[in-house]
Each structure stands twice: as structure tokens, then as C-alpha cells.
Design an enzyme around this catalytic site. Structure first.
Site, PDB file in Angstrom:
ATOM      1  N   ASP A   1       0.852  -1.191   0.000  1.00 57.56           N
ATOM      2  CA  ASP A   1       0.000   0.000   0.000  1.00 57.56           C
ATOM      3  C   ASP A   1       0.886   1.238   0.000  1.00 57.56           C
ATOM      4  O   ASP A   1       2.089   1.141   0.189  1.00 57.56           O
ATOM      5  CB  ASP A   1      -1.039  -0.009   1.133  1.00 57.56           C
TER       6      ASP A   1
ATOM      7  N   TYR B   1       2.998   4.754   0.635  1.00 56.19           N
ATOM      8  CA  TYR B   1       3.687   5.370   1.764  1.00 56.19           C
ATOM      9  C   TYR B   1       2.705   6.268   2.509  1.00 56.19           C
ATOM     10  O   TYR B   1       1.835   6.894   1.899  1.00 56.19           O
ATOM     11  CB  TYR B   1       4.875   6.197   1.277  1.00 56.19           C
TER      12      TYR B   1
ATOM     13  N   PHE C   1       6.735   1.789  -4.576  1.00 56.16           N
ATOM     14  CA  PHE C   1       8.154   1.943  -4.231  1.00 56.16           C
ATOM     15  C   PHE C   1       8.712   3.328  -4.566  1.00 56.16           C
ATOM     16  O   PHE C   1       9.805   3.679  -4.139  1.00 56.16           O
ATOM     17  CB  PHE C   1       9.030   0.868  -4.880  1.00 56.16           C
TER      18      PHE C   1
END
Length: 221
Positions: free
Chosen positions: A65, A67, A78
Site C-alpha cells: 500500500d 507510503y 516503491f
């Protein structure tokens, strides 16, 4: 929630957008944006889809999920927005890239938009999250939506590379036709597990080799 999504994806997902399942999820997310601090910003929820149209997808990387701190998430798994410190998992991805492909990465820059533009579909299983509450939008319907996305990619395309890092991503492997796509699996690049398989996996060179073998242009990682 703005559901502005690239026309190529809208066409593929239109039947799903008509389901009660989707409408329930959209209502939930809309309510969350009105009452909580939610990431990413509404305009970036479908950034992965808008950065990598359906017909351009070559590689699929599945995250968990978004940040959950300010300014980080922008709808690509990412990846972080310019000016944000590169998170530990992405640092390990860069380390593996350097070791695997003998290239030099800039560890001050964590925006992966350039990958997305080349056909790397950077999708999280869950597309929204509350501020400072990881996993807060899990089991609300996003997983079923992204299952549908993976299924459509598997069924309608050929010779994709699916990079499944960590157990959460690997669970999606059951949705993929292994007879016409390449699936590469290993541990998650987080500091907790990167040394148990991710570092040294050589997924990036294996991916480019597979693309070349199928007459597709390599990714400039």
C-alpha cells in the site's frame, strides 16, 4: 475520489467499474478523503495507470500500500516524489540494480516515473492509505480491484514479466498464466527481508534478457 484513468485502462476495466463492489469501494474512499488525511493526493490515485497505458505494459511490479507520510506517495509503488528521501526498500532495489547490471544509481532520487514511462507498471495492491496508518485501507475492496487488473493483464497480454517481491505480491501469482508470462519471485526488498533472497536475485538482468528474447526493447533501469 477522482476516477480519471487512461482510456486504454478504462476500456479494459469498464465492466468492473459498473459493479456494486467498485461503487462501494469508491464511496468508502470518497468519504475517507472528505474526513481524513489520505495519501496519495486524489489526482495521483491512478498514476500507475496513467503513466503506463494498458497497451504499453511490459513489466508489472506489485507493492502493498502507499507510503503514509506527507509528500511521499504519488501512485507508483516503491516510488517517492522528487525531493523526498529514498525509502529503505527502494535503497535496496537500487543496491540490487547496481550489483546486477553494474550501473550507478543516484540514491538521492526516488521518483520512478521514468520506469513507468518505459512500460514498468508500478501498482500497489491497495491504492490509498490514511496518514501515518499503514494498512488502514486494506480489506476495503482495493485488493479485489487490483486482482481484476492483474487478471486482465494476464489474459489479454503476452510475454509480460511479473516481479513478485514478498508474500503480499506473491499471493497475486495465482492470477497469472505462467504459460505465457514470466514470473520472478523473491523476498521483499525491505531491510527486514532483503538479505533473505532479494539482494542477489538478479531480477533486472533476467527481465531484460526475457524482453530481448521476445523482441521487446530493454528497460533502462
Amino acid at each position: 475520489m477522482q476516477t480519471k484513468i487512461h482510456p486504454s485502462w478504462e476500456k479494459v476495466l469498464e465492466p468492473y467499474f459498473q459493479t456494486d463492489e467498485w461503487k462501494k469501494l469508491a464511496d468508502f474512499v470518497r468519504g475517507e478523503y472528505l474526513s481524513q488525511t489520505i495519501y496519495p493526493r486524489p489526482k495521483n490515485v491512478f498514476n500507475a495507470f496513467n503513466s503506463t497505458p494498458f497497451d504499453k505494459v511490459k513489466i508489472v511490479i506489485i507493492g502493498q500500500d502507499p507510503y503514509h507520510n506527507p509528500g511521499e506517495a504519488h501512485g507508483l509503488c516503491f516510488s517517492v516524489q522528487p525531493g523526498i528521501k529514498v525509502p529503505p526498500s527502494l535503497q535496496n532495489i537500487y543496491k540490487e540494480l547496481e550489483s546486477d547490471l553494474n550501473i550507478k544509481k543516484d540514491f538521492t532520487k526516488g521518483d520512478l516515473t521514468n520506469w513507468a514511462k518505459q512500460g514498468v507498471f508500478l501498482i500497489n495492491a491497495v491504492l490509498t492509505v490514511r496518514h501515518n496508518q499503514p494498512g488502514s485501507h486494506a480489506n476495503k475492496g482495493w485488493e479485489k480491484f487490483t486482482d481484476e487488473v492483474i487478471k486482465q493483464l494476464s489474459e489479454q497480454k503476452e510475454n509480460l514479466v511479473f516481479l513478485l517481491w514478498g508474500n503480499y505480491a506473491r499471493q497475486k501469482g495465482t492470477l497469472i498464466d505462467r504459460t505465457k508470462h514470466l514470473i520472478l519471485e523473491t523476498t521483499h526488498p525491505s531491510p527486514l527481508s532483503a538479505y533473505q533472497g532479494f539482494l542477489g536475485c538478479k531480477h533486472f538482468s533476467k527481465t531484460n534478457t526475457y524482453l530481448e528474447k521476445n523482441n521487446l526493447s530493454k528497460i533502462n533501469w
